[in-house]
Enzyme design. Structure first.
Site, mmCIF file in Angstrom:
data_model
loop_
_atom_site.group_PDB
_atom_site.id
_atom_site.type_symbol
_atom_site.label_atom_id
_atom_site.label_comp_id
_atom_site.label_asym_id
_atom_site.label_seq_id
_atom_site.Cartn_x
_atom_site.Cartn_y
_atom_site.Cartn_z
ATOM 1 C CG ASP A 113 22.269 13.401 29.094
ATOM 2 O OD1 ASP A 113 23.088 13.978 28.354
ATOM 3 O OD2 ASP A 113 21.037 13.403 28.894
ATOM 4 C CE LYS A 154 20.577 16.111 26.461
ATOM 5 N NZ LYS A 154 20.070 15.613 27.745
ATOM 6 C CE1 TYR A 162 15.262 15.080 28.550
ATOM 7 C CE2 TYR A 162 17.095 14.454 29.952
ATOM 8 C CZ TYR A 162 16.505 14.515 28.701
ATOM 9 O OH TYR A 162 17.181 14.000 27.618
ATOM 10 C CG HIS A 170 17.137 18.928 23.998
ATOM 11 N ND1 HIS A 170 16.586 18.867 25.262
ATOM 12 C CD2 HIS A 170 17.160 17.645 23.547
ATOM 13 C CE1 HIS A 170 16.287 17.603 25.546
ATOM 14 N NE2 HIS A 170 16.628 16.855 24.526
#
Length: 276
Positions: free
Chosen positions: A49, A79, A54, A112
């Site tokens: 994930d 996401k 990120y 998200h």
């Protein structure tokens, strides 16, 4: 509820997502995230994930390619971030994520956060990607019941999963029930309460079951029919987090853990999030 590590939840469209996945939030792109994924795959994980925000999608994709494990055996989630939401910008954001990952398709693409005034158009873009076969399944993250009601009133394809903050201090019972009634699986992020596991009940259960507090919490999630994606870059923790499939909590212990609820968040509340 007898489960094996190789088992998964069958989403509304028949796609199977492993119950256990590795979360890579805050794992640095490059060596750190690649090493974590290699350790996880070696330990038997088959779900990863990540998210655009990120900033480690490139490392995630490289680790998956370098693993030599067939692509269709690894479930990849990413996401779309808040600043990219809207119809056209989501399509562009998806293309950017796909290029960074270096993959032909994504297994699960999530909205998200429910950005006010934008998430419906964002969802329409996800439906487009889904219909084109670029994503195998689509879902949302951090959606409350009122967000889901709003989305379900206009969508053509229902969200298959809602990824939410969930742990014994925040059991989200009403939201989970709503999702179940609407055929939406729930997945827990921050399931280990940012490491705040020094809870007497958890310690006592860990001793009794000869497991760690983390394993007790993650097993509690599974027995609530909730998928888990604990984050770690440490080998011993990655292996420990996978030790969920050789024991079962009693109904009485499940109820005791539910009783820890205090509606306490360790992350932001979607209704009070700074979307600017």
């Amino acid at each position: 509820m007898t489960l094996r590590m190789t088992d998964g939840a069958t989403l509304a469209n028949g796609v199977v997502k492993p119950w256990l996945g590795l979360g890579v939030y805050k794992a640095e792109d490059g060596a750190e995230v690649e090493k974590a994924i290699h350790m996880a795959l070696e330990a038997g994980y088959r779900s990863i994930d990540t998210a655009a925000i990120y900033e480690n999608e490139a490392g995630v994709g490289k680790a998956i390619r370098d693993s030599k494990i067939p692509r269709d055996e690894i479930f990849v989630t990413t996401k779309v971030w808040n600043t990219e939401q809207g119809y056209e910008s989501t399509l562009q954001a998806f293309e950017a994520s796909l290029q960074k990952l270096g993959l032909d398709y994504i297994d699960l693409y999530l909205v998200h956060w429910p950005v006010p005034g934008k998430y419906k158009e964002t969802w329409r873009a996800l439906e487009t990607l889904y219909k084109k076969g670029l994503v195998r399944s689509i879902g949302v993250s951090n959606f409350h019941i009122h967000h889901l009601e709003d989305l379900l009133s206009v969508c053509e394809v229902k969200p298959m999963l809602n990824q939410i903050e969930m742990h014994p201090y925040l059991i989200q019972k009403e939201l989970r029930q709503y999702c179940e009634q609407n055929g939406i699986y729930v997945e827990a992020w921050r399931p280990l309460m940012r490491g705040n596991l020094e809870v007497p009940l958890l310690q006592e259960m860990a001793e009794r079951y000869q497991k760690t507090p983390a394993q007790i919490v993650l097993r509690w999630d599974l027995q609530h029919n909730v998928l888990v994606i604990p984050k770690s870059v440490k080998k011993e923790r990655i292996i420990e987090n996978a030790g969920l499939f050789d024991f079962e909590l009693t109904d009485a212990d499940m109820a005791l853990l539910d009783g820890l609820n205090r509606d306490q968040r360790f992350g932001p509340d979607p209704d009070h999030f700074d979307y600017e």
